[in-house]
Design an enzyme around this catalytic site. Structure first.
Site, PDB file in Angstrom:
ATOM      1  N   LYS A  49       0.136  14.763   1.048  1.00 29.33           N
ATOM      2  CA  LYS A  49      -1.189  15.035   0.477  1.00 29.33           C
ATOM      3  C   LYS A  49      -1.386  16.532   0.195  1.00 29.33           C
ATOM      4  O   LYS A  49      -2.320  16.935  -0.471  1.00 29.33           O
ATOM      5  CB  LYS A  49      -2.283  14.509   1.409  1.00 29.33           C
ATOM      6  CG  LYS A  49      -2.338  12.970   1.472  1.00 29.33           C
ATOM      7  CD  LYS A  49      -3.405  12.486   2.453  1.00 29.33           C
ATOM      8  CE  LYS A  49      -3.443  10.984   2.626  1.00 29.33           C
ATOM      9  NZ  LYS A  49      -4.233  10.283   1.594  1.00 29.33           N
ATOM     10  N   LYS A  57      -9.290  14.161   3.904  1.00 27.95           N
ATOM     11  CA  LYS A  57      -8.419  12.978   3.955  1.00 27.95           C
ATOM     12  C   LYS A  57      -7.484  13.157   5.125  1.00 27.95           C
ATOM     13  O   LYS A  57      -7.450  14.220   5.730  1.00 27.95           O
ATOM     14  CB  LYS A  57      -7.636  12.847   2.642  1.00 27.95           C
ATOM     15  CG  LYS A  57      -6.957  14.155   2.213  1.00 27.95           C
ATOM     16  CD  LYS A  57      -6.205  14.020   0.901  1.00 27.95           C
ATOM     17  CE  LYS A  57      -7.062  14.010  -0.339  1.00 27.95           C
ATOM     18  NZ  LYS A  57      -6.993  12.772  -1.099  1.00 27.95           N
ATOM     19  N   ARG A  58      -6.724  12.107   5.473  1.00 21.18           N
ATOM     20  CA  ARG A  58      -5.745  12.274   6.533  1.00 21.18           C
ATOM     21  C   ARG A  58      -4.839  13.469   6.226  1.00 21.18           C
ATOM     22  O   ARG A  58      -4.559  13.746   5.066  1.00 21.18           O
ATOM     23  CB  ARG A  58      -4.895  10.992   6.677  1.00 21.18           C
ATOM     24  CG  ARG A  58      -5.604   9.850   7.374  1.00 21.18           C
ATOM     25  CD  ARG A  58      -5.955  10.166   8.812  1.00 21.18           C
ATOM     26  NE  ARG A  58      -4.789  10.197   9.663  1.00 21.18           N
ATOM     27  CZ  ARG A  58      -4.503   9.298  10.609  1.00 21.18           C
ATOM     28  NH1 ARG A  58      -5.322   8.295  10.839  1.00 21.18           N
ATOM     29  NH2 ARG A  58      -3.417   9.422  11.338  1.00 21.18           N
ATOM     30  N   HIS A  74       0.782  -1.240   0.000  1.00 14.72           N
ATOM     31  CA  HIS A  74       0.000   0.000   0.000  1.00 14.72           C
ATOM     32  C   HIS A  74       0.804   1.274   0.000  1.00 14.72           C
ATOM     33  O   HIS A  74       0.240   2.365  -0.045  1.00 14.72           O
ATOM     34  CB  HIS A  74      -0.920   0.040   1.229  1.00 14.72           C
ATOM     35  CG  HIS A  74      -2.130  -0.814   1.075  1.00 14.72           C
ATOM     36  ND1 HIS A  74      -3.280  -0.361   0.470  1.00 14.72           N
ATOM     37  CD2 HIS A  74      -2.367  -2.094   1.429  1.00 14.72           C
ATOM     38  CE1 HIS A  74      -4.184  -1.330   0.477  1.00 14.72           C
ATOM     39  NE2 HIS A  74      -3.650  -2.407   1.049  1.00 14.72           N
ATOM     40  N   LYS A 116     -14.708   8.439  -4.790  1.00 15.39           N
ATOM     41  CA  LYS A 116     -16.011   8.773  -4.181  1.00 15.39           C
ATOM     42  C   LYS A 116     -16.544  10.075  -4.766  1.00 15.39           C
ATOM     43  O   LYS A 116     -17.729  10.191  -5.083  1.00 15.39           O
ATOM     44  CB  LYS A 116     -15.864   8.916  -2.666  1.00 15.39           C
ATOM     45  CG  LYS A 116     -15.357   7.672  -1.958  1.00 15.39           C
ATOM     46  CD  LYS A 116     -14.926   7.996  -0.516  1.00 15.39           C
ATOM     47  CE  LYS A 116     -14.137   6.844   0.085  1.00 15.39           C
ATOM     48  NZ  LYS A 116     -13.467   7.198   1.357  1.00 15.39           N
ATOM     49  N   THR A 145      -8.647   6.645  -2.648  1.00 20.34           N
ATOM     50  CA  THR A 145     -10.000   6.169  -2.937  1.00 20.34           C
ATOM     51  C   THR A 145     -10.998   7.301  -2.741  1.00 20.34           C
ATOM     52  O   THR A 145     -12.089   7.269  -3.297  1.00 20.34           O
ATOM     53  CB  THR A 145     -10.394   4.986  -2.027  1.00 20.34           C
ATOM     54  OG1 THR A 145     -10.087   5.321  -0.666  1.00 20.34           O
ATOM     55  CG2 THR A 145      -9.678   3.720  -2.429  1.00 20.34           C
TER      56      THR A 145
HETATM   57  C1  LIG Z   1     -12.194   7.227   1.668  1.00 22.67           C
HETATM   58  C2  LIG Z   1     -11.703   7.580   3.000  1.00 22.67           C
HETATM   59  C3  LIG Z   1     -10.333   7.793   3.207  1.00 22.67           C
HETATM   60  C4  LIG Z   1      -9.310   7.734   2.095  1.00 22.67           C
HETATM   61  O1  LIG Z   1      -9.255   9.004   1.457  1.00 22.67           O
HETATM   62  P1  LIG Z   1      -8.064   9.414   0.481  1.00 22.67           P
HETATM   63  O2  LIG Z   1      -8.537  10.710  -0.093  1.00 22.67           O
HETATM   64  O3  LIG Z   1      -7.966   8.368  -0.560  1.00 22.67           O
HETATM   65  O4  LIG Z   1      -6.851   9.567   1.294  1.00 22.67           O
HETATM   66  C5  LIG Z   1      -9.909   8.121   4.471  1.00 22.67           C
HETATM   67  N1  LIG Z   1     -10.783   8.235   5.500  1.00 22.67           N
HETATM   68  C6  LIG Z   1     -12.100   8.064   5.319  1.00 22.67           C
HETATM   69  C7  LIG Z   1     -13.012   8.232   6.483  1.00 22.67           C
HETATM   70  C8  LIG Z   1     -12.606   7.728   4.081  1.00 22.67           C
HETATM   71  O5  LIG Z   1     -13.923   7.536   3.923  1.00 22.67           O
END
Ligand SMILES: *Cc1c(COP(=O)(O)O)cnc(C)c1O
Length: 823
Positions: free
Chosen positions: A567, A561-562, A370, A673, A669
């Protein structure tokens, strides 16, 4: 008493009725007889519990039938081992997947209870940090939907990921308590408990036939107790099990201590055992170096393998068929110690010859990588493994000896290559590399996007790839369209159904049928109206939680996101500062009203990430209250990002920020979304953005910035970033404002070092990508101003999201790695 043989084709349990009346009666019955509450005094949590129990009852028959079917047909089982499952709420997911949303809503209405209120009351199960854990949850749902006999194995943490609150703009971490009101979804399985050992020594035992076998004699023992949660597939096609392990002391040991008068010792024993599953490590993509973390990894690996082997022997009576009937997927290296544990079980406990055991092991495991971040590649000190898992350390040495021999003799590797493929890192204190262990013990190693898989072959696993060129393959991540479109955006789902019919509900690729409607003005209007209504909902959330007023007509520019330097939330907030300067400097121009929305947690020990949160809040305070901005720019940081908050924000986004430094985001991911919900992506050529660009076409995404090669080149030349700052007055002014304390008058030096890093090394290319990012944002505003064009792009994003369904990903795992059939 001898056990009677089990007849798996005995009549299945009768499904419960799904009429409004039947559900209403059962909710009441559950409230009274299971929750023990009189309806006239029942509190919302009581109704929630009663409702979950009534819904759960409506998946029990399918759950049992699913399990019986696997026994009957002898189909291969898939086991997904993951230290994290970021599940979120389950009630709406389960109701929606078995088609109970409407009758349950009506039943509750008749009881004067609002389903929406109950949904919001359910705790968000956050047994994971971010993308990796959420992927595991999406995969479980897809495996059920595709009728794959599958189990998720993980840890039942008492405290999931911390709750984030803000105190004067700083992140504070509070303990999360998802089990406070009990967990009506789970079943405790006392009968499925296994002993897990630690420490002790290894004893060579001579068998009567003269063979010497090693026996591990741990000096510490604890119990792994299973808790099962049903995972329902789309249309209830199949119900699989998520089995989470809880650590408990072994009663006889405890009793012994207690009876001998050692009450404190008994308490300590108990606390020590339970500590293993008490908390999730809140570090995202860096391994926690603590011994407790290694204990967690071995604990759940060992319990899961014992369970898998027990089930296999019960059905087939012989371990030689293991790879034909069992596929175990390792979600990152956290369960990698499983490779050594399976070898120990096969060789030491079942007397299988080493070479045969190794063939079985490789045939059974697959490993998903990952991340390529060097600081995130797990390794453990040899001394720690020797103390905690002495037999496993011996096994690792033996595997390593075999691999190195093969590398030298068959592949003719030189010393450098040998050092690269070795399971032992000899630099500065000897350590076991878990990535190398997972790689050599698996027949398949996959990356999570095309770019990431290529980089994996070129970097971390370059020499292992030379040694085993058939093993590395790509499986681009996906998201389940049930949760991330149908459930979180029912209005859009309804609109799409009215336009192209409901086929897409069962095959998300059918969304392609939307593309021809992208230019239709009537459809565009409806599509925009759905987005607007979702934005109004988010406007209320922002008002309620932050007391910030924003207009639903503004461009909602979202990065959730985190919080991590790669990022690049910093790039985004610097853009906000530059925009703020321009808006004030040029009141005569027409500006696109914009709301920058942020959410995300920082690892508690990650100082720069926490400082970036503070900066966002500092900028928000100034910008949101400056009358010279005339409301054209607002900044909002929503606290406590989790799955439920994502489900609220994503359907309301216009612009999706996917701006990581190229080469650093394995897939992402979140990006998928947003795409599903008709947001336009502004992004770099990184992770799955590359494939999104390909699927949606260059005209429907805004790509900017340096490529992976350019980043690598800049880093290798270590040229000073200062020139890119000197070239850009806009960037320079923004950086000087932040560094000089314009947004932190109470502590003018707060951001000096953070900004200083951009002048000094700029490892994440924030300064060097800034002008390209600015230009891309200008392009975004141009597109937004031409609303017809924007809406057409948004529709095309939804139309082309099919490839990013986790159903597609799981089909590929099933066909290429696991060798199982899918529906
Ligand atoms: C989808 C999701 C992530 C991953 O987000 P990225 O933008 O791909 O880093 C992290 N936390 C939550 C709660 C999510 O739903």
């Amino acid at each position: 008493m001898p056990q009677k043989p089990i007849v798996y084709d005995a009549p299945t349990p009768q499904p419960r009725a799904t009429t409004v009346e039947a559900i209403q009666a059962e909710i009441l019955e559950r409230l009274i007889y299971s929750v023990g509450k009189d309806p006239i005094v029942a509190r919302p949590h009581d109704w929630l519990r009663a409702t979950i129990l009534a819904v759960r009852d409506r998946v029990m028959d399918r759950w049992m039938e699913s399990s019986r079917e696997t026994w009957r047909t002898s189909n291969k089982r898939v086991y997904y081992l993951s230290l994290e499952f970021l599940i979120g709420r389950l009630m709406r997911d389960a109701m929606s997947n078995v088609g109970l949303m409407e009758p349950v809503q009506q039943a509750l209405r008749n009881l004067d209870v609002d389903l929406g209120d109950l949904i919001n009351l359910e705790p968000d199960a956050a047994l994971g940090n971010g993308g990796l854990g959420r992927l595991a949850a999406c995969f479980l749902e897809s495996m059920s939907s595709l009728k794959i006999p599958a189990y998720g194995y993980g840890i039942r943490y008492v405290h999931g990921l911390f709750r984030q609150e803000m105190s004067e703009g700083w992140q504070v971490e509070l303990p999360e308590d998802w089990l406070a009101h009990g967990n009506p979804w789970e079943f405790e399985r006392r009968e499925s408990a296994y002993e897990v050992g630690f420490g002790g020594h290894v004893e060579p035992i001579s068998d009567p036939d003269g063979e010497v076998r090693q026996e591990w004699r741990p000096n510490e023992h604890l119990l792994a107790v299973a808790y099962d949660t049903p995972i329902v597939g789309w249309r209830g096609s199949r119900v699989n099990t998520l089995r989470l392990w809880s650590a408990q002391p072994i009663d006889p040991i405890l009793l012994d201590k207690f009876n001998s008068g050692d009450h404190i010792g008994a308490l300590e024993e108990s606390a020590k055992a339970e500590a293993i599953t008490r908390v999730l490590y809140p570090a995202d993509s860096t391994p926690a170096g603590q011994e407790l973390r290694l204990r967690q990894e071995f604990f759940f690996s060992s319990a899961s393998l014992q369970d898998i082997i027990r089930r296999h022997l019960q059905q087939y009576g012989d371990l030689s068929s293991l790879p034909d009937k069992v596929a175990i997927q390792l979600n990152d290296t956290h369960p990698a110690i499983s490779v050594a544990e399976l070898m120990r079980i096969l060789v030491d406990e079942n007397g299988i010859k080493w070479a045969d055991a190794w063939t079985l092991t490789k045939g059974t495991f697959g490993y998903t990588n990952h991340t390529l971040l060097p600081e995130a590649l797990e390794s453990w000190p040899v001394s720690l493994l020797e103390r905690l898992l002495p037999r496993h350390m011996q096994i690792v040495y033996q595997i390593n000896a075999d691999i190195l021999k093969e590398a030298r003799e068959k592949a003719g590797f030189n010393d450098q290559q040998i050092a690269n493929v070795s399971l032992i890192d000899e630099h500065g204190g000897r350590r076991v590399r878990m990535g190398q262990l997972a790689f050599v013990g698996s027949h398949s190693i996959n990356g999570v996007s095309a770019l990431h898989t290529d980089l994996m072959k070129q970097t971390v696993f370059a020499d292992l790839h030379k040694l085993y060129p058939e093993r590395i393959n790509n499986k681009t991540n996906g998201i389940t369209p049930r949760r991330w479109l149908m459930q979180c955006n029912p209005a859009l789902t309804k609109l799409i159904s009215e336009r192209i019919g409901t086929d897409f509900l069962d095959d998300i690729e059918k969304l392609h049928a939307l593309a021809p409607h992208a230019e239709d003005p009537g459809f565009q209007k409806q599509f925009a109206a759905v987005k607007h209504a979702n934005k109004e909902r988010l406007v209320r959330v922002i008002k309620d939680r932050l007391n910030i007023s924003v207009s639903p007509d503004a461009l909602f520019d979202v990065q959730i996101k985190r919080i991590h330097e790669y990022k690049r939330q910093l790039l985004n907030i610097i853009h906000a500062v530059a925009l703020y300067d321009e808006i004030r400097a040029h009141p005569e121009r027409t500006w696109v009203p914009r709301v920058k929305i942020f959410a995300g947690k920082a690892a508690p020990s990650y100082w720069n990430a926490k400082l970036i949160i503070k900066l966002i809040n500092d900028v928000a305070r100034v910008v949101n209250h400056d009358p010279a901005v005339r409301g054209l720019l607002k900044v909002a940081f929503l606290p406590n990002y989790n799955v439920s908050l994502a489900e609220t924000i994503v359907p309301a986004a216009d612009l999706s920020e996917q701006i990581s430094t190229a080469g650093m985001e394995a897939s992402g991911t979140g990006n998928m979304k947003f795409m599903a919900n008709g947001a336009i992506t502004i992004g770099t050529m990184d992770g799955a953005n590359v494939e999104m660009h390909k699927e949606v076409g260059d005209d429907n995404i805004v790509i900017f910035g340096m490529t992976t090669e350019e980043v690598a080149e800049k880093r290798s030349r270590s040229e000073v970033p200062r020139s890119s700052i000197d070239k850009s007055p806009r960037l320079r002014e923004a950086l000087e404002a932040i560094a000089s304390g314009v947004f932190s008058p109470d502590d003018p030096n707060r951001y000096r070092d953070l900004i200083g890093g951009l002048y000094d090394h700029d490892w994440f290319m924030v300064a060097r990508d800034f002008d390209a990012y600015w230009d891309a944002q200008v392009e975004v505003e141009k597109l937004w101003t031409n609303r017809k064009r924007w809406n057409a792009m948004a529709i095309r994003n939804t139309a082309n999201v099919g490839f990013f369904s986790s159903d597609r990903t799981i089909r590929q795992y099933a066909a290429d790695i696991w060798g199982v059939q899918t529906a």
